[in-house]
Motif scaffolding. Structure first.
Motif, PDB file in Angstrom:
ATOM      1  N   LEU A  15     -39.722  -3.439  -9.988  1.00 37.50           N
ATOM      2  CA  LEU A  15     -40.788  -2.686 -10.662  1.00 37.50           C
ATOM      3  C   LEU A  15     -41.572  -3.537 -11.661  1.00 37.50           C
ATOM      4  O   LEU A  15     -42.541  -3.069 -12.242  1.00 37.50           O
ATOM      5  N   ARG A  16     -41.169  -4.759 -11.874  1.00 35.26           N
ATOM      6  CA  ARG A  16     -41.925  -5.648 -12.782  1.00 35.26           C
ATOM      7  C   ARG A  16     -42.455  -6.854 -12.008  1.00 35.26           C
ATOM      8  O   ARG A  16     -43.601  -6.873 -11.610  1.00 35.26           O
ATOM      9  N   ASP A  17     -41.602  -7.842 -11.722  1.00 31.09           N
ATOM     10  CA  ASP A  17     -42.097  -9.027 -10.997  1.00 31.09           C
ATOM     11  C   ASP A  17     -42.594  -8.600  -9.612  1.00 31.09           C
ATOM     12  O   ASP A  17     -43.628  -9.067  -9.131  1.00 31.09           O
ATOM     13  N   GLY A  18     -41.875  -7.668  -8.975  1.00 29.40           N
ATOM     14  CA  GLY A  18     -42.265  -7.201  -7.650  1.00 29.40           C
ATOM     15  C   GLY A  18     -43.576  -6.458  -7.695  1.00 29.40           C
ATOM     16  O   GLY A  18     -44.505  -6.746  -6.927  1.00 29.40           O
ATOM     17  N   THR A 204     -29.958 -15.984 -13.584  1.00 27.89           N
ATOM     18  CA  THR A 204     -30.840 -16.801 -12.752  1.00 27.89           C
ATOM     19  C   THR A 204     -31.997 -15.940 -12.233  1.00 27.89           C
ATOM     20  O   THR A 204     -31.816 -14.747 -11.968  1.00 27.89           O
ATOM     21  N   HIS A 205     -33.174 -16.532 -12.132  1.00 25.00           N
ATOM     22  CA  HIS A 205     -34.373 -15.800 -11.694  1.00 25.00           C
ATOM     23  C   HIS A 205     -35.178 -16.781 -10.850  1.00 25.00           C
ATOM     24  O   HIS A 205     -35.866 -17.646 -11.377  1.00 25.00           O
ATOM     25  N   CYS A 206     -35.058 -16.682  -9.532  1.00 24.32           N
ATOM     26  CA  CYS A 206     -35.644 -17.708  -8.669  1.00 24.32           C
ATOM     27  C   CYS A 206     -36.780 -17.170  -7.821  1.00 24.32           C
ATOM     28  O   CYS A 206     -36.666 -16.098  -7.220  1.00 24.32           O
ATOM     29  N   HIS A 207     -37.837 -17.944  -7.752  1.00 20.02           N
ATOM     30  CA  HIS A 207     -38.958 -17.603  -6.876  1.00 20.02           C
ATOM     31  C   HIS A 207     -38.835 -18.370  -5.562  1.00 20.02           C
ATOM     32  O   HIS A 207     -38.143 -19.380  -5.472  1.00 20.02           O
ATOM     33  N   ASP A 208     -39.542 -17.856  -4.544  1.00 13.06           N
ATOM     34  CA  ASP A 208     -39.274 -18.282  -3.173  1.00 13.06           C
ATOM     35  C   ASP A 208     -40.335 -19.204  -2.580  1.00 13.06           C
ATOM     36  O   ASP A 208     -40.477 -19.274  -1.363  1.00 13.06           O
ATOM     37  N   GLY A 240     -42.688 -14.456  -3.637  1.00 10.78           N
ATOM     38  CA  GLY A 240     -41.680 -13.446  -3.972  1.00 10.78           C
ATOM     39  C   GLY A 240     -40.489 -13.990  -4.744  1.00 10.78           C
ATOM     40  O   GLY A 240     -40.428 -15.174  -5.102  1.00 10.78           O
ATOM     41  N   ASN A 241     -39.542 -13.085  -4.992  1.00  7.79           N
ATOM     42  CA  ASN A 241     -38.315 -13.406  -5.730  1.00  7.79           C
ATOM     43  C   ASN A 241     -37.144 -13.434  -4.759  1.00  7.79           C
ATOM     44  O   ASN A 241     -37.293 -13.083  -3.586  1.00  7.79           O
ATOM     45  N   ALA A 242     -35.975 -13.774  -5.266  1.00  7.14           N
ATOM     46  CA  ALA A 242     -34.769 -13.708  -4.431  1.00  7.14           C
ATOM     47  C   ALA A 242     -34.597 -12.261  -3.969  1.00  7.14           C
ATOM     48  O   ALA A 242     -34.767 -11.321  -4.756  1.00  7.14           O
TER      49      ALA A 242
HETATM   50 ZN    ZN Z   1     -40.674 -14.269 -12.035  1.00  9.39          ZN
END
Ligand code: ZN
Ligand code: KIV
Length: 510
Positions: A15-18, A204-208, A240-242
């Motif tokens: 609901l935030r990064d997405g 951890t907060h990983c982008h793709d 996107g994110n993980a």
């Molecule tokens: Zn992010």
């Protein structure tokens, strides 16, 4: 002897990064629905939004904090007093609230974005974390672009943030640049060098961007991280994110390797993924791990033969464990409301009494036309209902289309606005769909530019429902619309009205 599995927290930022990624924006009701589904899925933390970003974001975080229970509700803030105050204002009614404060630390961001020195960054981080800690005892600090930050400086910022009161330190790979080995080494480095690191959970907060977000998140866990930030279907900024379902199932399926577990109820993974797909209109690729249509399909003869002899020859996860039912349950005109509600729930949708009533009426109409209704049909009807939301300023009364080779298409359309019926006849356009667009625009007075138009059949067979998903632009903003019917012109009109009603709802709010 092996130790008992370590519990990994799942921090969901759908609901935030997405939501901040193109095409994924949701209205208030949709966000509430997703938040409730995430709570039922069993995530530990829901990042519900970025309260200072807009009044809509603030209201969504506030209402989620007020209503969703059994999970920590988090709001994002830049490292600035007004952001942190606003985040707390939105979060304060949540029994478990977290403020997530971020500040960039890499040389590129310091020099070009923030124009701040290292001393200034540390000072700002400390001040921000202290301000947050004055409001609540659950503070997450993220040194943005941590994976491209000099080791010495990263250690210094992290140590200062912990001393100031941070309880979680998140190490984002903001631009998706790191490799699994590098992530492993960075987390290990922090654990070895930051003296007070044991007081916090490392996240951890990983982008793709390079397709390594899931692998990087798992490498962080191997190095000792206790929280993974991720999103349903992997939606998020840029690539996107993980993907939540992938990290959760990797930890679950390879418990022998990771010796970790999560609180996620894995049987809710597919229903939650579907709910997000249907809510945003962003579908996942067919071969997507865990939730793609082909994830459990075995096509090759050799594989099928192996599967018949022993399932585990080619299947490492049983579909039921992630909420995929192999049988497409068939409903028909004798099926009752309870059966429909049951099936909708199994597919990921919890309908309110009023929503169920609406879907049930459409279900009956459809069951008269089509003997058997499959999961795809039910999902199409439910999607149309949930994305219609409470605002139905304009509704369809009737339409008539004529179209022939070498003739201009003709559409006669009647819509209802409140209690008033309005009819227009349009004889123009490149085809009946285009003419239907013109007719809706003329009656409603809302002009749009069509940016994307997709028609797909919800199930197999000639009598399948045609689902229309469209994106239109109105005054520089984009809006989605969905419509479902066995007639594709009707689907188009319904999708268009769905988008028009979203536009009208915004006008009413102001
Ligand atoms: Zn992010
Ligand atoms: O990618 C990122 O760095 C972020 C931060 C706000 C954590 O989303």
């Amino acid at each position: 002897m092996t130790s008992s599995p370590r519990m990994i927290k799942i921090f969901d930022t759908t609901l935030r990064d997405g939501e901040q990624s193109p095409g994924a924006s949701m209205n208030l009701n949709e966000k509430l629905e997703i938040a409730q589904a995430l709570a039922e899925l069993g995530v530990d933390i829901i990042e519900a939004g970025f309260p200072i970003a807009s009044p809509g974001d603030f209201e969504a975080v506030r209402q989620i904090a007020q209503t969703v229970r059994g999970v920590t509700i988090c709001g994002l803030a830049r490292c600035a007093e007004k952001d942190i105050d606003r985040a707390w204002e939105a979060l304060k009614s949540a029994p478990q609230a977290r403020i997530h404060i971020f500040l960039a630390t890499s040389a590129i961001h310091r020099e070009f974005k923030l124009r701040m020195s290292t001393d200034e960054i540390v000072e700002r981080a400390v001040a921000g974390v202290k301000r947050g800690a004055g409001y609540c005892d659950d503070i997450e600090f993220s040194p943005e672009d941590a994976c491209r930050t000099e080791h010495d400086f990263l250690c210094r910022v992290v140590e200062a943030a912990i001393d100031a009161g941070a309880t979680t330190i998140n190490i984002p790979d903001t631009v998706g640049y790191a490799t699994p080995t590098e992530v492993f080494e960075r987390i290990t480095m922090l654990r070895n060098r930051v003296p007070n690191i044991d007081r916090v959970i490392i996240s951890t907060h990983c982008h793709d961007d390079l397709g390594m977000a899931v692998a990087n998140s798992l490498a962080a866990v191997q190095a000792g991280a206790g929280q993974i930030e991720c999103t349903i279907n992997g939606i998020g900024e840029r690539a996107g994110n993980a993907a939540l379902e992938e990290v959760v199932m990797a930890l679950h399926t390879r418990k022998d390797f990771f010796n970790c577990r999560t609180k996620v109820e894995t049987r809710r993974l597919m229903p939650t993924s579907r709910l997000l797909t249907k809510t945003t209109g962003l579908s996942v690729q067919r071969n997507k791990a865990i939730v793609g249509r082909n994830a459990f399909a075995h096509e090759s003869g050799i594989h099928q033969d192996g599967m018949l002899k022993e399932r585990t020859t080619y299947e490492i996860i049983s579909p039921e464990d992630v909420g995929v039912s192999k049988t497409d349950l068939v409903l028909g005109k004798h099926s009752g409301r309870a059966a429909l509600a049951d099936r909708a729930r199994a597919l990921g949708f919890t309908l309110s009494g009023e929503q169920l009533q609406q879907v049930f009426e459409q279900f009956k109409t459809l069951a008269d036309k089509k003997k058997e209704l499959y999961d795809g049909d039910i999902m199409a009807l439910v999607q149309q209902e949930i994305s219609g939301g409470s605002n139905r300023e304009w509704t369809l009364v009737d339409y008539e289309v004529t179209s022939a080779r070498n003739k201009t298409p003709h559409v006669r359309l009647t819509l209802k606005h409140g209690e008033t019926e309005k009819t227009e006849t349009v004889e123009q356009g490149d085809g009946p769909i285009d003419a239907a667009f013109w007719a809706v625009e003329r009656i409603t007075g809302i002009e749009v530019v069509c940016k994307e138009f997709q028609v797909r059949s919800a199930t197999l067979g000639r009598d399948a429902i045609g689902e229309v998903n469209l994106e239109v632009e109105h005054k520089g903003r984009s809006y989605r619309g969905v419509g479902a019917s066995t007639d594709s012109v009707e689907s188009t009109i319904l999708a268009m009205l769905n988008a028009v009603n979203r536009i009208a709802a915004e006008k009413t709010v102001g």
